[in-house]
Design a protein around this motif. Structure first.
Motif, PDB file in Angstrom:
ATOM      1  N   ASN A   6       0.824  -1.218   0.000  1.00  0.00           N
ATOM      2  CA  ASN A   6       0.000   0.000   0.000  1.00  0.00           C
ATOM      3  C   ASN A   6       0.855   1.264   0.000  1.00  0.00           C
ATOM      4  O   ASN A   6       0.603   2.213  -0.730  1.00  0.00           O
ATOM      5  N   TYR A   7       1.880   1.253   0.826  1.00  0.00           N
ATOM      6  CA  TYR A   7       2.762   2.429   0.882  1.00  0.00           C
ATOM      7  C   TYR A   7       3.485   2.653  -0.440  1.00  0.00           C
ATOM      8  O   TYR A   7       3.674   3.781  -0.889  1.00  0.00           O
ATOM      9  N   LEU A   8       3.856   1.489  -1.079  1.00  0.00           N
ATOM     10  CA  LEU A   8       4.532   1.580  -2.375  1.00  0.00           C
ATOM     11  C   LEU A   8       3.617   2.280  -3.380  1.00  0.00           C
ATOM     12  O   LEU A   8       4.035   3.176  -4.126  1.00  0.00           O
ATOM     13  N   TRP A   9       2.366   1.883  -3.372  1.00  0.00           N
ATOM     14  CA  TRP A   9       1.369   2.490  -4.274  1.00  0.00           C
ATOM     15  C   TRP A   9       1.289   3.994  -4.038  1.00  0.00           C
ATOM     16  O   TRP A   9       1.262   4.807  -4.967  1.00  0.00           O
ATOM     17  N   LEU A  10       1.290   4.380  -2.764  1.00  0.00           N
ATOM     18  CA  LEU A  10       1.228   5.800  -2.419  1.00  0.00           C
ATOM     19  C   LEU A  10       2.444   6.529  -2.948  1.00  0.00           C
ATOM     20  O   LEU A  10       2.344   7.604  -3.559  1.00  0.00           O
ATOM     21  N   PHE A  11       3.598   5.903  -2.771  1.00  0.00           N
ATOM     22  CA  PHE A  11       4.847   6.517  -3.218  1.00  0.00           C
ATOM     23  C   PHE A  11       4.831   6.735  -4.719  1.00  0.00           C
ATOM     24  O   PHE A  11       5.149   7.812  -5.232  1.00  0.00           O
ATOM     25  N   VAL A  12       4.389   5.675  -5.448  1.00  0.00           N
ATOM     26  CA  VAL A  12       4.332   5.774  -6.908  1.00  0.00           C
ATOM     27  C   VAL A  12       3.385   6.890  -7.334  1.00  0.00           C
ATOM     28  O   VAL A  12       3.679   7.682  -8.220  1.00  0.00           O
ATOM     29  N   SER A  13       2.239   6.961  -6.663  1.00  0.00           N
ATOM     30  CA  SER A  13       1.256   7.995  -7.050  1.00  0.00           C
ATOM     31  C   SER A  13       1.799   9.384  -6.808  1.00  0.00           C
ATOM     32  O   SER A  13       1.574  10.306  -7.608  1.00  0.00           O
ATOM     33  N   ILE A  14       2.522   9.588  -5.717  1.00  0.00           N
ATOM     34  CA  ILE A  14       3.088  10.909  -5.448  1.00  0.00           C
ATOM     35  C   ILE A  14       4.112  11.284  -6.516  1.00  0.00           C
ATOM     36  O   ILE A  14       4.118  12.393  -7.044  1.00  0.00           O
TER      37      ILE A  14
ATOM     38  N   SER B  12     -12.226  -9.591   0.758  1.00  0.00           N
ATOM     39  CA  SER B  12     -13.017  -8.361   0.682  1.00  0.00           C
ATOM     40  C   SER B  12     -12.106  -7.134   0.774  1.00  0.00           C
ATOM     41  O   SER B  12     -12.269  -6.136   0.060  1.00  0.00           O
ATOM     42  N   PHE B  13     -11.094  -7.238   1.631  1.00  0.00           N
ATOM     43  CA  PHE B  13     -10.133  -6.137   1.754  1.00  0.00           C
ATOM     44  C   PHE B  13      -9.420  -5.904   0.431  1.00  0.00           C
ATOM     45  O   PHE B  13      -9.232  -4.781  -0.022  1.00  0.00           O
ATOM     46  N   HIS B  14      -9.112  -7.044  -0.229  1.00  0.00           N
ATOM     47  CA  HIS B  14      -8.407  -6.972  -1.497  1.00  0.00           C
ATOM     48  C   HIS B  14      -9.261  -6.257  -2.555  1.00  0.00           C
ATOM     49  O   HIS B  14      -8.791  -5.391  -3.296  1.00  0.00           O
ATOM     50  N   SER B  15     -10.568  -6.620  -2.575  1.00  0.00           N
ATOM     51  CA  SER B  15     -11.429  -6.001  -3.588  1.00  0.00           C
ATOM     52  C   SER B  15     -11.573  -4.494  -3.340  1.00  0.00           C
ATOM     53  O   SER B  15     -11.582  -3.688  -4.271  1.00  0.00           O
ATOM     54  N   ILE B  16     -11.656  -4.104  -2.065  1.00  0.00           N
ATOM     55  CA  ILE B  16     -11.717  -2.677  -1.733  1.00  0.00           C
ATOM     56  C   ILE B  16     -10.462  -1.981  -2.214  1.00  0.00           C
ATOM     57  O   ILE B  16     -10.496  -0.897  -2.802  1.00  0.00           O
ATOM     58  N   PHE B  19     -10.551  -1.310  -5.893  1.00  0.00           N
ATOM     59  CA  PHE B  19     -11.392  -0.143  -6.206  1.00  0.00           C
ATOM     60  C   PHE B  19     -10.664   1.156  -5.899  1.00  0.00           C
ATOM     61  O   PHE B  19     -10.686   2.104  -6.681  1.00  0.00           O
ATOM     62  N   LEU B  20     -10.001   1.159  -4.752  1.00  0.00           N
ATOM     63  CA  LEU B  20      -9.258   2.360  -4.352  1.00  0.00           C
ATOM     64  C   LEU B  20      -8.203   2.705  -5.394  1.00  0.00           C
ATOM     65  O   LEU B  20      -8.052   3.873  -5.787  1.00  0.00           O
ATOM     66  N   GLN B  21      -7.520   1.654  -5.843  1.00  0.00           N
ATOM     67  CA  GLN B  21      -6.457   1.900  -6.822  1.00  0.00           C
ATOM     68  C   GLN B  21      -7.030   2.473  -8.107  1.00  0.00           C
ATOM     69  O   GLN B  21      -6.487   3.406  -8.689  1.00  0.00           O
ATOM     70  N   GLY B  25      -6.285   6.102  -9.627  1.00  0.00           N
ATOM     71  CA  GLY B  25      -5.762   6.259 -10.986  1.00  0.00           C
ATOM     72  C   GLY B  25      -6.562   7.281 -11.768  1.00  0.00           C
ATOM     73  O   GLY B  25      -6.000   8.175 -12.404  1.00  0.00           O
ATOM     74  N   ILE B  26      -7.904   7.168 -11.695  1.00  0.00           N
ATOM     75  CA  ILE B  26      -8.754   8.119 -12.406  1.00  0.00           C
ATOM     76  C   ILE B  26      -8.506   9.533 -11.896  1.00  0.00           C
ATOM     77  O   ILE B  26      -8.358  10.483 -12.682  1.00  0.00           O
ATOM     78  N   PHE B  27      -8.410   9.658 -10.586  1.00  0.00           N
ATOM     79  CA  PHE B  27      -8.178  10.970  -9.979  1.00  0.00           C
ATOM     80  C   PHE B  27      -6.880  11.574 -10.477  1.00  0.00           C
ATOM     81  O   PHE B  27      -6.807  12.748 -10.852  1.00  0.00           O
ATOM     82  N   LEU B  28      -5.835  10.737 -10.527  1.00  0.00           N
ATOM     83  CA  LEU B  28      -4.535  11.236 -10.967  1.00  0.00           C
ATOM     84  C   LEU B  28      -4.574  11.651 -12.425  1.00  0.00           C
ATOM     85  O   LEU B  28      -4.036  12.689 -12.806  1.00  0.00           O
TER      86      LEU B  28
END
Lengths: 279, 178
Positions: A6-14, B12-16, B19-21, B25-28
């Motif tokens: 998760n942190y890696l993802w955050l880093f990449v996005s920044i 379920s955590f994985h699916s969330i 979605f977050l990712q 991505g869209i936001f970025l």
């Protein structure tokens, strides 16, 4: 492990965000600027074509004064100012109208006229420069085109005058003719908005200061207009412009606000009188 | 209530997370496009025959540097009719009217652009349609009335456009004082 990912993802996005807002945008900004500038160029072409029609109508109403010496003098003063403070992409033309009515006109695209009546009233070169500068601002700020809503005020890429006046078909020509009539009526009857005129007055004063002329002379000229307006010697001017008192007080306010009251400049009275001696 | 097993929770955590990712991505992507659209371009260009950078925002102030026509400048602070700019390593005050938003280009001369009325073989083009004929004859509407009620005088306009024109001399003429 999951947390780390998760942190890696955050880093990449920044990192991506920084990249997007620096290097890439610069390039696309340059491209947008280029497209906008190209469009601007097309707009300028159309504006000149359009203004030429309006200028021809002004000359259809008033006769032009074919006095080489005087026209050269007026155009030298006007060109001297416009070369330094006007729109850089336009060639300005300055003419004298053979009429006793006191006024000055600016058609879009850089056609500027002063009447003989106004020239007779002027006492020095700074006053002439002030009147020309006022008209230069109308062209520079595209007041007429803005009021006709030929150009959107924002800088959108698909804007304006090129779209409306771009066609070569007959219907497009008729549309141009109609718009020309509207602009001509605006110059002769309706006038521009109060704000535009005040804006032109203030920027004209700035131009006078920048070119080393005496800014007070312009105010003096406005003051000297008053009795002539009452006599009905400037019918069009009084119809199309705010009252002299209003313009005078607003200009005084502008001078006090910016601390311009102690600026002195040249008036070149002798040179002006020598050329305008036969008036 | 049935308690979820660890596996179910994980999935379920994985699916969330997925979605977050996707949303991130869209936001970025959106921010990327928007930032390029709304990017502020502050660069200005010196108009006219050049400009003098002054040390203070006043006409009586000492001039510190001279800029050529077309020089790129970066506006910093504005104060009334004055504008502080940065040009290369030099900073100073200018009148705001001396800065153009767009690159300074050559003047446009409309006299050079003539409408071509002849075909390639040298003959006059034949007007095929009724509307084209009307167009040449001076813009009449269907009842034969002229469309514009105002007179025009293009001959006088051409006379004005043919007057000699010299920017540099005009500027010199303007700077002369008695």
């Amino acid at each position: 492990m999951q947390k780390l990912r998760n942190y890696l993802w955050l880093f990449v996005s920044i990192c991506y965000f920084c990249f997007a807002s620096s290097a890439q945008t610069h390039e696309s900004r340059l491209r947008a600027h280029h497209i906008f500038w190209k469009n601007q160029e097309a707009n300028t072409d159309r504006e000149i074509d359009f203004g030429r029609g309006v200028a021809a109508k002004i000359l259809g109403k008033y006769k032009i004064l074919r006095d080489e010496k005087k026209v050269r003098y007026v155009s030298q003063i006007g060109t001297g100012i416009s070369a330094q403070l006007g729109r850089p992409e336009i060639r300005y033309y300055f003419g004298i109208l053979d009429t006793e009515d006191i006024n000055a006109f600016a058609a879009p695209g850089g056609y500027i006229f002063v009447t003989l009546g106004a020239l007779k009233l002027m006492r020095n070169e700074a006053q002439l420069a002030g009147v020309l500068a006022h008209e230069l601002v109308h062209v520079g700020q595209k007041h007429i085109i803005r009021k006709l809503k030929l150009q959107s005020t924002d800088s959108s890429v698909t804007s304006g005058i090129a779209q409306v006046l771009g066609g070569a078909s007959l219907s497009a020509k008729i549309a141009i003719e109609r718009l020309n009539d509207l602009a001509f009526k605006m110059l002769m009857e309706e006038g521009l908005s109060k704000d535009d005129e005040l804006d032109a007055d203030q920027k004209a004063l700035e131009m006078l200061i920048a070119t080393g002329y005496d800014p007070r002379s312009y105010l003096d000229f406005l003051k000297s207009l008053k009795p002539h307006l009452a006599k009905g010697k400037a019918v069009v001017l009084s119809k199309t412009h705010p009252t002299i008192e209003f313009r005078y007080s607003k200009l005084n306010e502008f001078i006090n606000r910016n601390g311009l009251d102690k600026i002195q400049g040249k008036t070149n009275e002798k040179r002006f009188k020598k050329i305008m001696v036969s008036l | 209530m049935i308690t979820k097993s660890q596996k179910q929770l994980d999935s379920s955590f994985h699916s969330i997370n997925i979605f977050l990712q996707i949303f991130a991505g869209i936001f970025l992507l959106l921010t990327f496009f928007l930032s390029s659209v709304f990017a502020v371009n502050n660069t200005g260009y010196i108009k006219g025959m050049g400009a003098v950078l002054r040390e203070q925002p006043s006409i009586h102030s000492k001039s510190s540097f001279k800029l050529k026509r077309g020089t790129k400048v970066l506006p910093l602070v504005s104060k009334g009719i004055w504008q502080k700019v940065k040009a290369g390593e030099n900073q100073g005050w200018l009148l705001r009217g001396q800065i153009s938003k767009f690159p300074v280009k050559r003047k446009k001369l409309i006299l050079g652009q003539k409408v071509q009325l002849q075909s390639a073989s040298g003959r006059r083009l034949r007007l095929r349609t009724f509307s084209a004929v009307v167009g040449v004859k001076g813009l009449l509407d269907s009842k034969g009335k002229k469309i514009s009620p105002f007179q025009t005088d293009y001959a006088a306009l051409e006379w004005l456009e043919n007057r000699p024109f010299d920017e540099e001399n005009s500027v010199i003429f303007l700077t002369l004082t008695e």
